[in-house]
Scaffold this active site. Structure first.
Site, PDB file in Angstrom:
ATOM      1  N   LYS A 186     -21.945  28.102  44.500  1.00 43.90           N
ATOM      2  CA  LYS A 186     -22.961  28.647  45.399  1.00 43.90           C
ATOM      3  C   LYS A 186     -22.509  29.999  45.971  1.00 43.90           C
ATOM      4  CE  LYS A 186     -25.083  24.763  44.670  1.00 43.90           C
ATOM      5  NZ  LYS A 186     -24.243  24.213  43.610  1.00 43.90           N
TER       6      LYS A 186
HETATM    7  C1  LIG Z   1     -30.339  21.794  43.619  1.00 35.44           C
HETATM    8  C2  LIG Z   1     -29.073  21.095  44.014  1.00 35.44           C
HETATM    9  N1  LIG Z   1     -29.120  20.055  44.849  1.00 35.44           N
HETATM   10  C3  LIG Z   1     -28.013  19.401  45.239  1.00 35.44           C
HETATM   11  C4  LIG Z   1     -26.779  19.779  44.793  1.00 35.44           C
HETATM   12  C5  LIG Z   1     -25.581  19.004  45.223  1.00 35.44           C
HETATM   13  O1  LIG Z   1     -24.715  19.795  45.981  1.00 35.44           O
HETATM   14  P1  LIG Z   1     -23.231  19.269  46.315  1.00 35.44           P
HETATM   15  O2  LIG Z   1     -22.414  19.519  45.089  1.00 35.44           O
HETATM   16  O3  LIG Z   1     -22.812  20.131  47.476  1.00 35.44           O
HETATM   17  O4  LIG Z   1     -23.348  17.852  46.675  1.00 35.44           O
HETATM   18  C6  LIG Z   1     -26.664  20.871  43.923  1.00 35.44           C
HETATM   19  C7  LIG Z   1     -25.340  21.281  43.427  1.00 35.44           C
HETATM   20  O5  LIG Z   1     -25.178  21.962  42.475  1.00 35.44           O
HETATM   21  C8  LIG Z   1     -27.840  21.539  43.511  1.00 35.44           C
HETATM   22  O6  LIG Z   1     -27.791  22.572  42.674  1.00 35.44           O
END
Ligand SMILES: Cc1ncc(COP(=O)(O)O)c(C=O)c1O
Length: 383
Positions: A186
């Protein structure tokens, strides 16, 4: 040459801030966590921000805080990272997977509205790879049909949206809650980490309790009290606490964020300028209400292109250029075979199969970007 898909932007500043936390002994839920929450809330324009361990846990808590659980349905695009739908299952609700708009890859409001049943409690739009979803249409559906709107803003810190009152940052929030990720893919990272933003104090304090074992007092309140505090556990909850080191890293990242967004937008504009003439490629579409942070730059390959998407990815890798397949579709994954059997979503399936993400990171040099542009042009241009 080795050009990665992305690269986190970290330097001595984060090292210094993390070292300070370690020296202080406040390694979890201390002052840095609160400071990170306040800085983040001020940046996106939200009244409250609550830090957690990931966006997946943020989404889970968002659903619980809004009272969504067993027997409830939540509408979500299938074309998104699997964690979005997993969080709905973690809350014991049912994900109802719907189509995306073929140009933005964001949830199609009509498809979302068509999927509403008496059990539907919420819509969970995803601001796909940083491109804001059509929130005006989705909020209108939410208001008309009495549904909560939870924004999966995992990739969207720094993205902007215009809902008729001028540009504002994603996360203000316009829905009930917005959830962000600080995974290294990110714009800003804390290694792992997540944040929820919301506008009311009651929801924020419930989220703080849910992340902290359901405890009635925070660690900070207990440690700074000059009276003995007897805590209570008012509900069965979780340990989704962000550490002080992560928050310190996040504060260092927040100092850089404006520059990171600007650099990504500049690089994205340069890709758009130099790739525009390749007929076989469709470049990112920008709706008039959205300004992406370009967490990823996604290109779509025409079905009659000189090579397939996967061949193109391999050719680029042979030249030291990493790419990734476009956004996945959840309904085609084995984990969802029993949950959504025989579901077909042709728009999402085609979009997922024909897209790829190309390298983009703020430190990318002109010669690295030129190498990507040359490789794509050389492989796809019909001479
Ligand atoms: C659209 C979306 N939602 C949720 C997530 C989950 O994030 P995390 O890895 O911080 O749990 C991601 C991670 O890539 C994502 O791209």
């Amino acid at each position: 040459m080795n050009i990665p898909i992305t690269r986190p932007y970290l330097d001595e500043r984060e090292q210094e801030l993390v070292a300070e936390v370690i020296a202080s002994g406040w390694v979890t839920q201390g002052p840095r966590v609160e400071e990170f929450e306040q800085t983040f809330a001020a940046y996106v324009g939200a009244a409250h921000a609550v830090a957690v361990t990931s966006c997946t846990t943020a989404l889970h808590l968002a659903l619980l805080a809004l009272g969504i659980g067993s027997g409830d349905e939540v509408i979500v695009p299938s074309m998104t990272f699997i964690a979005t739908a997993n969080a709905i299952l973690h809350a014991r609700a049912t994900p109802v997977l719907v189509e995306v708009d073929p140009r933005t890859y964001n949830i199609d409001p009509q498809s979302a509205e068509d999927a509403i049943t008496p059990r539907t409690k919420a819509i969970m739009p995803v601001h796909q790879i940083g491109m804001p979803a059509d929130m005006a249409a989705l909020l209108d559906i939410g208001a008309r049909r009495g549904l909560k709107v939870i924004e999966d803003a995992a990739c969207a810190v720094g993205s902007e949206i215009d809902l008729g009152d001028g540009w504002e940052r994603v996360g203000r929030p316009r829905g009930d809650l917005a959830c962000f990720s600080f995974h290294p893919r990110k714009l800003i990272t804390t290694g792992e980490g997540g944040m929820l933003t919301c506008s009311d104090e009651r929801t924020a304090s419930r989220l703080r309790r849910l992340r902290h074992h359901g405890m009635s007092v925070s660690d900070r309140a207990r440690h700074s009290s000059d009276r003995v505090v007897a805590e209570e556990y008012v509900e069965v909850a979780f340990n989704y606490r962000m550490t002080g080191m992560q928050a310190a890293m996040g504060l260092g990242q927040m100092e850089k964020l404006a520059g990171l967004v600007e650099a990504r937008r500049r690089l994205a504009a340069r890709y758009t300028e130099h790739l525009a003439d390749i007929e076989a490629l469709t470049l990112p579409f920008r709706p008039r209400y959205a300004r992406s942070n370009y967490q990823s730059y996604c290109v779509r390959l025409a079905p009659d292109a000189p090579c397939s998407r996967d061949e193109l990815m391999q050719k680029l890798l042979d030249r030291g250029i990493s790419t990734r397949r476009g956004i996945m579709t959840i309904h085609r994954e084995p984990a969802y075979a029993d949950i959504r059997p025989r579901l077909e979503l042709p728009i999402s399936e085609r979009a997922s199969d024909e897209t790829l993400l190309i390298p983009l990171y703020p430190q990318m040099t002109t010669s690295e970007q030129d190498a990507v542009i040359r490789a794509l042009t050389g492989r796809l241009s019909v001479v």
